[in-house]
Design a protein around this motif. Structure first.
Motif, PDB file in Angstrom:
ATOM      1  N   ASP A  28      28.720  26.837  62.382  1.00 42.47           N
ATOM      2  CA  ASP A  28      29.459  28.142  62.496  1.00 42.47           C
ATOM      3  C   ASP A  28      29.954  28.743  61.200  1.00 42.47           C
ATOM      4  OD1 ASP A  28      30.542  30.603  64.480  1.00 42.47           O
ATOM      5  OD2 ASP A  28      32.356  30.015  63.410  1.00 42.47           O
ATOM      6  N   GLU A  29      30.512  27.923  60.418  1.00 39.43           N
ATOM      7  CA  GLU A  29      30.935  27.997  59.198  1.00 39.43           C
ATOM      8  C   GLU A  29      29.658  28.578  58.205  1.00 39.43           C
ATOM      9  OE1 GLU A  29      33.864  28.645  56.097  1.00 39.43           O
ATOM     10  OE2 GLU A  29      33.789  28.516  58.433  1.00 39.43           O
ATOM     11  N   LEU A  30      28.466  27.898  58.358  1.00 36.07           N
ATOM     12  CA  LEU A  30      27.406  28.171  57.569  1.00 36.07           C
ATOM     13  C   LEU A  30      27.042  29.645  57.921  1.00 36.07           C
ATOM     14  CD1 LEU A  30      25.169  24.813  57.758  1.00 36.07           C
ATOM     15  CD2 LEU A  30      25.984  26.069  55.720  1.00 36.07           C
ATOM     16  N   ASN A  31      26.960  29.844  59.047  1.00 35.64           N
ATOM     17  CA  ASN A  31      26.543  31.261  59.642  1.00 35.64           C
ATOM     18  C   ASN A  31      27.412  32.270  59.188  1.00 35.64           C
ATOM     19  OD1 ASN A  31      24.364  30.476  61.233  1.00 35.64           O
ATOM     20  ND2 ASN A  31      25.517  30.121  63.154  1.00 35.64           N
ATOM     21  N   ARG A  32      28.493  31.992  58.833  1.00 37.81           N
ATOM     22  CA  ARG A  32      29.504  32.854  58.095  1.00 37.81           C
ATOM     23  C   ARG A  32      29.318  33.212  56.460  1.00 37.81           C
ATOM     24  NH1 ARG A  32      33.497  35.653  60.550  1.00 37.81           N
ATOM     25  NH2 ARG A  32      34.543  35.690  58.508  1.00 37.81           N
ATOM     26  N   ASN A  33      29.261  31.986  55.930  1.00 38.23           N
ATOM     27  CA  ASN A  33      29.447  31.985  54.308  1.00 38.23           C
ATOM     28  C   ASN A  33      28.126  31.358  53.812  1.00 38.23           C
ATOM     29  OD1 ASN A  33      32.140  33.087  54.658  1.00 38.23           O
ATOM     30  ND2 ASN A  33      32.856  31.003  55.134  1.00 38.23           N
ATOM     31  N   ASN A  34      26.959  30.917  54.700  1.00 36.51           N
ATOM     32  CA  ASN A  34      25.908  30.448  54.046  1.00 36.51           C
ATOM     33  C   ASN A  34      26.041  28.774  53.359  1.00 36.51           C
ATOM     34  OD1 ASN A  34      24.336  32.796  54.415  1.00 36.51           O
ATOM     35  ND2 ASN A  34      25.503  33.569  52.711  1.00 36.51           N
ATOM     36  N   LYS A  35      27.413  28.496  53.197  1.00 39.19           N
ATOM     37  CA  LYS A  35      27.517  27.301  52.577  1.00 39.19           C
ATOM     38  C   LYS A  35      28.890  26.566  53.024  1.00 39.19           C
ATOM     39  CE  LYS A  35      29.562  29.252  48.393  1.00 39.19           C
ATOM     40  NZ  LYS A  35      29.510  29.189  46.812  1.00 39.19           N
ATOM     41  N   VAL A  36      29.087  25.389  52.849  1.00 36.91           N
ATOM     42  CA  VAL A  36      30.043  24.637  53.106  1.00 36.91           C
ATOM     43  C   VAL A  36      30.547  23.527  52.398  1.00 36.91           C
ATOM     44  CG1 VAL A  36      30.175  25.208  55.944  1.00 36.91           C
ATOM     45  CG2 VAL A  36      28.806  23.218  54.808  1.00 36.91           C
ATOM     46  N   LYS A  37      31.620  23.207  52.212  1.00 36.87           N
ATOM     47  CA  LYS A  37      32.049  22.195  51.493  1.00 36.87           C
ATOM     48  C   LYS A  37      32.724  20.962  52.193  1.00 36.87           C
ATOM     49  CE  LYS A  37      31.391  24.282  47.332  1.00 36.87           C
ATOM     50  NZ  LYS A  37      30.440  23.568  46.235  1.00 36.87           N
ATOM     51  N   VAL A  38      32.305  19.574  51.790  1.00 37.55           N
ATOM     52  CA  VAL A  38      32.686  18.608  52.525  1.00 37.55           C
ATOM     53  C   VAL A  38      34.237  18.419  52.484  1.00 37.55           C
ATOM     54  CG1 VAL A  38      32.641  16.003  52.369  1.00 37.55           C
ATOM     55  CG2 VAL A  38      30.560  17.271  52.010  1.00 37.55           C
ATOM     56  N   VAL A  39      34.979  18.356  51.219  1.00 41.15           N
ATOM     57  CA  VAL A  39      36.335  18.350  51.187  1.00 41.15           C
ATOM     58  C   VAL A  39      37.085  19.326  52.104  1.00 41.15           C
ATOM     59  CG1 VAL A  39      38.423  18.073  49.731  1.00 41.15           C
ATOM     60  CG2 VAL A  39      35.995  17.051  48.994  1.00 41.15           C
ATOM     61  N   ALA A  40      36.880  20.447  52.022  1.00 42.93           N
ATOM     62  CA  ALA A  40      37.409  21.458  52.550  1.00 42.93           C
ATOM     63  C   ALA A  40      37.273  21.249  54.235  1.00 42.93           C
ATOM     64  CB  ALA A  40      36.857  22.913  52.240  1.00 42.93           C
ATOM     65  N   LEU A  41      36.223  20.950  54.484  1.00 41.80           N
ATOM     66  CA  LEU A  41      35.836  20.621  55.891  1.00 41.80           C
ATOM     67  C   LEU A  41      36.670  19.736  56.693  1.00 41.80           C
ATOM     68  CD1 LEU A  41      32.248  21.448  56.583  1.00 41.80           C
ATOM     69  CD2 LEU A  41      33.927  22.595  57.683  1.00 41.80           C
ATOM     70  N   ALA A  42      36.644  18.385  55.686  1.00 42.56           N
ATOM     71  CA  ALA A  42      37.444  17.283  56.051  1.00 42.56           C
ATOM     72  C   ALA A  42      38.970  17.511  56.148  1.00 42.56           C
ATOM     73  CB  ALA A  42      37.179  16.227  54.943  1.00 42.56           C
ATOM     74  N   GLU A  43      39.387  18.528  55.372  1.00 40.87           N
ATOM     75  CA  GLU A  43      41.012  18.682  55.442  1.00 40.87           C
ATOM     76  C   GLU A  43      41.288  19.553  56.642  1.00 40.87           C
ATOM     77  OE1 GLU A  43      42.057  20.340  51.610  1.00 40.87           O
ATOM     78  OE2 GLU A  43      41.874  18.662  50.534  1.00 40.87           O
ATOM     79  N   ARG A  44      40.419  20.391  56.918  1.00 43.49           N
ATOM     80  CA  ARG A  44      40.434  21.292  57.891  1.00 43.49           C
ATOM     81  C   ARG A  44      40.333  20.801  59.088  1.00 43.49           C
ATOM     82  NH1 ARG A  44      36.175  26.253  59.609  1.00 43.49           N
ATOM     83  NH2 ARG A  44      36.676  26.493  61.386  1.00 43.49           N
TER      84      ARG A  44
END
Length: 264
Positions: A14-30
């Motif tokens: 879902d995050e990829l569909n919104r922003n085209n990219k994702v970060k490991v650290v940000a996702l881990a914290e979230r």
């Protein structure tokens, strides 16, 4: 409370569909899990063809070496394209003037036109023009086809370039049906071929209504050449419902989304 693996993967997509990219650290914290857990989830999603791993995260997978030739693309997601083509054809009214670009989903639209009268169809696609002429000859519908001139592209079986864009300046049409390489909330609609993208941009400028035909593999993708911001689109037809995270922004931008039903 920690999320299940499938729930995490759904959030990543879902995050990829919104922003085209994702970060490991940000996702881990979230998601309150370790970075290694997120990396394992991304590894699974990469094997499924849903993303491409990059340093520090992942990006939405597109055609990494450019779009395949036209003939190779016709069999990709064929059933979804047929559904989209049928839904798009159902919108046509007698007497419409329409533009159809070079995409293989637009070819399925051309195959689906039935029982309409006095259509005027402009296209820069050689396969689309040929199919439409045969359909008129066989009384599948009535009207005329105008082939847009320009430099021929053998690989994509289309005409393009400055001459094609100039030709388009002579017209104003009711609707433009376009298929694209990518649809993104962030960057709008995009494609892989520069010449075709410029022609499509011109098509948008001379149409009262812009209808994008995009199967689910194009959603969230950012292709090489930007065509237009998402606000330039009036209606998007896809084989799946719009992503839930897109709903508010689509409404704000005034973009309708139609889900194509099963092939009839």
């Amino acid at each position: 409370m920690s999320l299940l693996s499938e729930e995490r993967k759904s959030i990543i997509v879902d995050e990829l569909n919104r922003n085209n990219k994702v970060k490991v650290v940000a996702l881990a914290e979230r998601l309150q899990v370790s970075s290694e857990t997120i990396r394992r989830d991304m590894d699974v999603l990469e094997k499924l063809g849903l993303l491409t791993r990059v340093y520090g995260g992942a990006v939405k997978r597109g055609y990494q070496a450019g779009e395949p030739p036209y003939e190779n693309r016709q069999d990709l997601n064929r059933e979804a394209k047929q559904r989209i083509g049928q839904k798009a054809a159902s919108l046509l009214q007698d007497g419409d003037t329409i533009l159809m670009d070079t995409g293989t989903t637009v070819l399925e639209l051309a195959r689906s036109i039935r029982d309409r009268k006095r259509l005027t169809i402009l296209t820069n696609s050689v396969p689309v023009a040929s199919l439409l002429i045969n359909a008129i000859h066989n009384h599948v519908f009535s009207g005329k086809v105008i082939m847009l001139g320009g430099e021929l592209n053998p690989e994509q079986q289309s005409s393009g370039g400055a001459l094609c864009e100039s030709f388009l300046s002579a017209f104003h049409v009711d609707r433009a049906f376009i298929s694209v390489g990518g649809v993104s909330l962030v960057t709008g609609i995009s494609d892989y071929d520069l010449s075709e993208s410029m022609v499509t941009r011109k098509m948008i400028s001379v149409a009262k209504e812009v209808i994008v035909l995009a199967d689910s593999s194009k959603i969230g993708i950012q292709a090489f050449c930007q065509i237009a911001p998402l606000e330039a689109v009036d209606l998007l037809i896809s084989d799946l419902p719009n992503p839930s995270s897109w709903a508010a922004e689509l409404e704000q931008k005034g973009i309708a989304w139609l889900e194509a039903s099963e092939v009839e």
